[in-house]
Design an enzyme around this catalytic site. Sequence first.
Site, PDB file in Angstrom:
ATOM      1  N   SER A 175       0.858  -1.182   0.000  1.00 16.97           N
ATOM      2  CA  SER A 175       0.000   0.000   0.000  1.00 16.97           C
ATOM      3  C   SER A 175       0.895   1.233   0.000  1.00 16.97           C
ATOM      4  O   SER A 175       1.738   1.399   0.882  1.00 16.97           O
ATOM      5  CB  SER A 175      -0.880  -0.033   1.249  1.00 16.97           C
ATOM      6  OG  SER A 175      -1.595   1.171   1.370  1.00 16.97           O
ATOM      7  N   ASP A 189     -14.058  -1.776   2.555  1.00 12.07           N
ATOM      8  CA  ASP A 189     -13.153  -1.969   3.696  1.00 12.07           C
ATOM      9  C   ASP A 189     -13.899  -1.467   4.939  1.00 12.07           C
ATOM     10  O   ASP A 189     -14.578  -2.239   5.636  1.00 12.07           O
ATOM     11  CB  ASP A 189     -11.854  -1.204   3.439  1.00 12.07           C
ATOM     12  CG  ASP A 189     -10.929  -1.132   4.649  1.00 12.07           C
ATOM     13  OD1 ASP A 189     -11.162  -1.852   5.625  1.00 12.07           O
ATOM     14  OD2 ASP A 189      -9.946  -0.352   4.623  1.00 12.07           O
ATOM     15  N   LYS A 191      -3.018   5.135  -2.628  1.00 10.58           N
ATOM     16  CA  LYS A 191      -4.047   5.900  -1.927  1.00 10.58           C
ATOM     17  C   LYS A 191      -4.459   7.069  -2.806  1.00 10.58           C
ATOM     18  O   LYS A 191      -3.600   7.711  -3.428  1.00 10.58           O
ATOM     19  CB  LYS A 191      -3.469   6.431  -0.605  1.00 10.58           C
ATOM     20  CG  LYS A 191      -3.113   5.327   0.386  1.00 10.58           C
ATOM     21  CD  LYS A 191      -4.360   4.737   0.977  1.00 10.58           C
ATOM     22  CE  LYS A 191      -4.035   3.758   2.092  1.00 10.58           C
ATOM     23  NZ  LYS A 191      -5.258   3.213   2.686  1.00 10.58           N
ATOM     24  N   ASN A 195     -10.324   5.469   1.034  1.00 11.82           N
ATOM     25  CA  ASN A 195     -10.629   5.653   2.462  1.00 11.82           C
ATOM     26  C   ASN A 195     -11.789   6.629   2.680  1.00 11.82           C
ATOM     27  O   ASN A 195     -11.666   7.611   3.432  1.00 11.82           O
ATOM     28  CB  ASN A 195      -9.400   6.128   3.244  1.00 11.82           C
ATOM     29  CG  ASN A 195      -8.387   5.018   3.478  1.00 11.82           C
ATOM     30  OD1 ASN A 195      -7.274   5.063   2.952  1.00 11.82           O
ATOM     31  ND2 ASN A 195      -8.760   3.987   4.240  1.00 11.82           N
ATOM     32  N   LYS A 249     -10.151  -7.332   7.332  1.00  8.96           N
ATOM     33  CA  LYS A 249      -9.179  -6.954   8.358  1.00  8.96           C
ATOM     34  C   LYS A 249      -9.727  -7.449   9.683  1.00  8.96           C
ATOM     35  O   LYS A 249     -10.842  -7.068  10.076  1.00  8.96           O
ATOM     36  CB  LYS A 249      -9.063  -5.437   8.466  1.00  8.96           C
ATOM     37  CG  LYS A 249      -8.307  -4.756   7.356  1.00  8.96           C
ATOM     38  CD  LYS A 249      -8.321  -3.249   7.597  1.00  8.96           C
ATOM     39  CE  LYS A 249      -7.591  -2.516   6.497  1.00  8.96           C
ATOM     40  NZ  LYS A 249      -7.906  -1.075   6.520  1.00  8.96           N
ATOM     41  N   LYS A 252      -1.053  -0.919  -4.468  1.00  7.01           N
ATOM     42  CA  LYS A 252      -2.278  -0.167  -4.150  1.00  7.01           C
ATOM     43  C   LYS A 252      -1.852   1.258  -3.876  1.00  7.01           C
ATOM     44  O   LYS A 252      -0.929   1.480  -3.089  1.00  7.01           O
ATOM     45  CB  LYS A 252      -2.942  -0.808  -2.928  1.00  7.01           C
ATOM     46  CG  LYS A 252      -3.755   0.113  -2.016  1.00  7.01           C
ATOM     47  CD  LYS A 252      -4.547  -0.702  -1.002  1.00  7.01           C
ATOM     48  CE  LYS A 252      -4.784   0.056   0.292  1.00  7.01           C
ATOM     49  NZ  LYS A 252      -5.560  -0.745   1.263  1.00  7.01           N
ATOM     50  N   ASP A 273      -7.241   3.104  -3.310  1.00  2.00           N
ATOM     51  CA  ASP A 273      -7.968   3.128  -2.035  1.00  2.00           C
ATOM     52  C   ASP A 273      -8.283   4.565  -1.659  1.00  2.00           C
ATOM     53  O   ASP A 273      -7.381   5.380  -1.466  1.00  2.00           O
ATOM     54  CB  ASP A 273      -7.094   2.473  -0.948  1.00  2.00           C
ATOM     55  CG  ASP A 273      -7.800   2.388   0.400  1.00  2.00           C
ATOM     56  OD1 ASP A 273      -8.988   2.772   0.481  1.00  2.00           O
ATOM     57  OD2 ASP A 273      -7.162   1.944   1.377  1.00  2.00           O
ATOM     58  N   GLY A 310      -4.429  -4.481   5.681  1.00  2.00           N
ATOM     59  CA  GLY A 310      -3.404  -4.274   6.703  1.00  2.00           C
ATOM     60  C   GLY A 310      -3.684  -3.013   7.485  1.00  2.00           C
ATOM     61  O   GLY A 310      -4.347  -2.103   6.990  1.00  2.00           O
ATOM     62  N   GLU A 346     -11.236   0.777  -3.722  1.00  2.00           N
ATOM     63  CA  GLU A 346     -11.561   0.425  -2.344  1.00  2.00           C
ATOM     64  C   GLU A 346     -12.212   1.601  -1.626  1.00  2.00           C
ATOM     65  O   GLU A 346     -11.692   2.721  -1.670  1.00  2.00           O
ATOM     66  CB  GLU A 346     -10.252   0.025  -1.641  1.00  2.00           C
ATOM     67  CG  GLU A 346     -10.422  -0.529  -0.255  1.00  2.00           C
ATOM     68  CD  GLU A 346      -9.087  -0.916   0.378  1.00  2.00           C
ATOM     69  OE1 GLU A 346      -8.037  -0.876  -0.314  1.00  2.00           O
ATOM     70  OE2 GLU A 346      -9.093  -1.241   1.573  1.00  2.00           O
TER      71      GLU A 346
HETATM   72  O1  NPG Z   1       0.074  -2.641   4.678  1.00  2.00           O
HETATM   73  O2  NPG Z   1      -0.518  -2.528   6.751  1.00  2.00           O
HETATM   74  C1  NPG Z   1      -0.502  -2.075   5.611  1.00  2.00           C
HETATM   75  C2  NPG Z   1      -1.222  -0.793   5.353  1.00  2.00           C
HETATM   76  C3  NPG Z   1      -2.342  -0.962   4.413  1.00  2.00           C
HETATM   77  O3  NPG Z   1      -3.192   1.020   3.457  1.00  2.00           O
HETATM   78  C4  NPG Z   1      -3.223   0.253   4.382  1.00  2.00           C
HETATM   79  N1  NPG Z   1      -4.011   0.440   5.435  1.00  2.00           N
HETATM   80  O4  NPG Z   1      -7.026   2.065   4.768  1.00  2.00           O
HETATM   81  O5  NPG Z   1      -6.378   0.077   4.471  1.00  2.00           O
HETATM   82  C5  NPG Z   1      -6.184   1.212   4.910  1.00  2.00           C
HETATM   83  C6  NPG Z   1      -4.877   1.544   5.564  1.00  2.00           C
HETATM   84  C7  NPG Z   1      -4.944   1.918   7.020  1.00  2.00           C
HETATM   85  C8  NPG Z   1      -3.831   1.826   7.799  1.00  2.00           C
HETATM   86  C9  NPG Z   1      -6.069   2.358   7.609  1.00  2.00           C
HETATM   87  C10 NPG Z   1      -3.839   2.147   9.144  1.00  2.00           C
HETATM   88  C11 NPG Z   1      -6.078   2.706   8.952  1.00  2.00           C
HETATM   89  C12 NPG Z   1      -4.973   2.580   9.692  1.00  2.00           C
END
Ligand code: NPG
Length: 377
Positions: free
Chosen positions: A144, A247, A172, A199, A271, A170, A197, A299, A222
């Site tokens: 990511s 997600d 953001k 979010n 997750k 991936k 992604d 993750g 995502e």
């Molecule tokens: O590889 O652990 C990893 C990070 C993957 O992008 C990632 N996580 O929105 O999925 C998400 C984001 C995230 C990380 C969201 C930490 C919230 C806290």
Amino acid sequence: MPIARPAASIALHGFELRVLHVPLVSPFTTSFGTESVREVIVVRALTDGDDGWGEIVTQAEPLYSSEYTQGAWDVATRFLAPALLSRRTVAPEEITSLLEPFVGHRMAKAGLELAVLDAALRAEARSLGEYFGAVVDRVPSGVSVGIQRDPDALVETVRGYLDEGYVRIKIKIKPGRDVADTAAVRDAFGGIPLQVDANSAYTLADIDTLAELDRFELLLIEQPLQEDDIVDHATLARHLTTPVCLDESIVSRKAATDALALGSASIVNIKAGRVGGYLEAVRIHDLCRDAGVPVWCGGMLETGIGRAANAALAALPGFTLPGDVSASSRFYHRDIVTEPAVLEDGHVRVPTDPGLGVEIDHSALEEFTVERTVVRA
Ligand code: NPG
């Protein structure tokens, strides 16, 4: 494929909780903010035999979800841990129902569950992968990539990860940093497996911008809309050729059932923290597998504890897309386990030693601890 052989009960004496501040190798920027230090809670289940380890993946601030470190600390120490410790013995499979009276706080519940699961499986000399029903001994590793200074910087960052061997990228995105960023990565690297992604950064008013992404033939988009925008996600999905993956919206097996019934998603990110534990994560996997819906393992910048558990989860047969199960070095110079996950030929190994299959590096644990407490039976 439910858990074939449940784990036996164990006697719990207490839980040790620590807040850790673990420095990141580089700042991680998403549509909701930038982190340079991972604040995380590490949970240790104290037992007659080997202790068990878990991790509560909340962040310092409630920006990704309503949970955050001090809230999780409060609910875990005042309500969740005492509820589990009020029993003479606890089996991992009982934890979901024992904690059900407490509404929400899924990441906190997941961290406690993982610690108990680790202790119970260590007592039986069984690995987490075997317990879940893992069908592979290594999982493909995606990475990511946070929002960078500009599209050129993004291309250089992605190039570095591709050179390391990551098999899926991936990126953001957020309003104003979407089409040009995606185009830059596509132009530079051709048909690599690529997904984006958001979010929750968009609304249905952005439908034309999101539809522009269709030409990049992404694996998926995502969580474009808000956590509770289940109907709007279904509307959006009908207008895009890019598959919509959820997600933040998928907080439980029930939420997954509803989202699939409505057509809000055709792919699900799983997750364990977000859904209240690894056992609920397995239940969502089973649901999606039966429905023919691909899943992948998300993750939360896990330390070596959660990273080992994620590799075991991602080894289940329904995880047909590469997950955010990257090497520890993607985020950390120093991890809190003695053998952090490494990338081998684009894959991460599923641990096979008992429990999580990783050992704690106690000096690293001490170095990063900023707060510690013990809740006793
Ligand atoms: O590889 O652990 C990893 C990070 C993957 O992008 C990632 N996580 O929105 O999925 C998400 C984001 C995230 C990380 C969201 C930490 C919230 C806290």
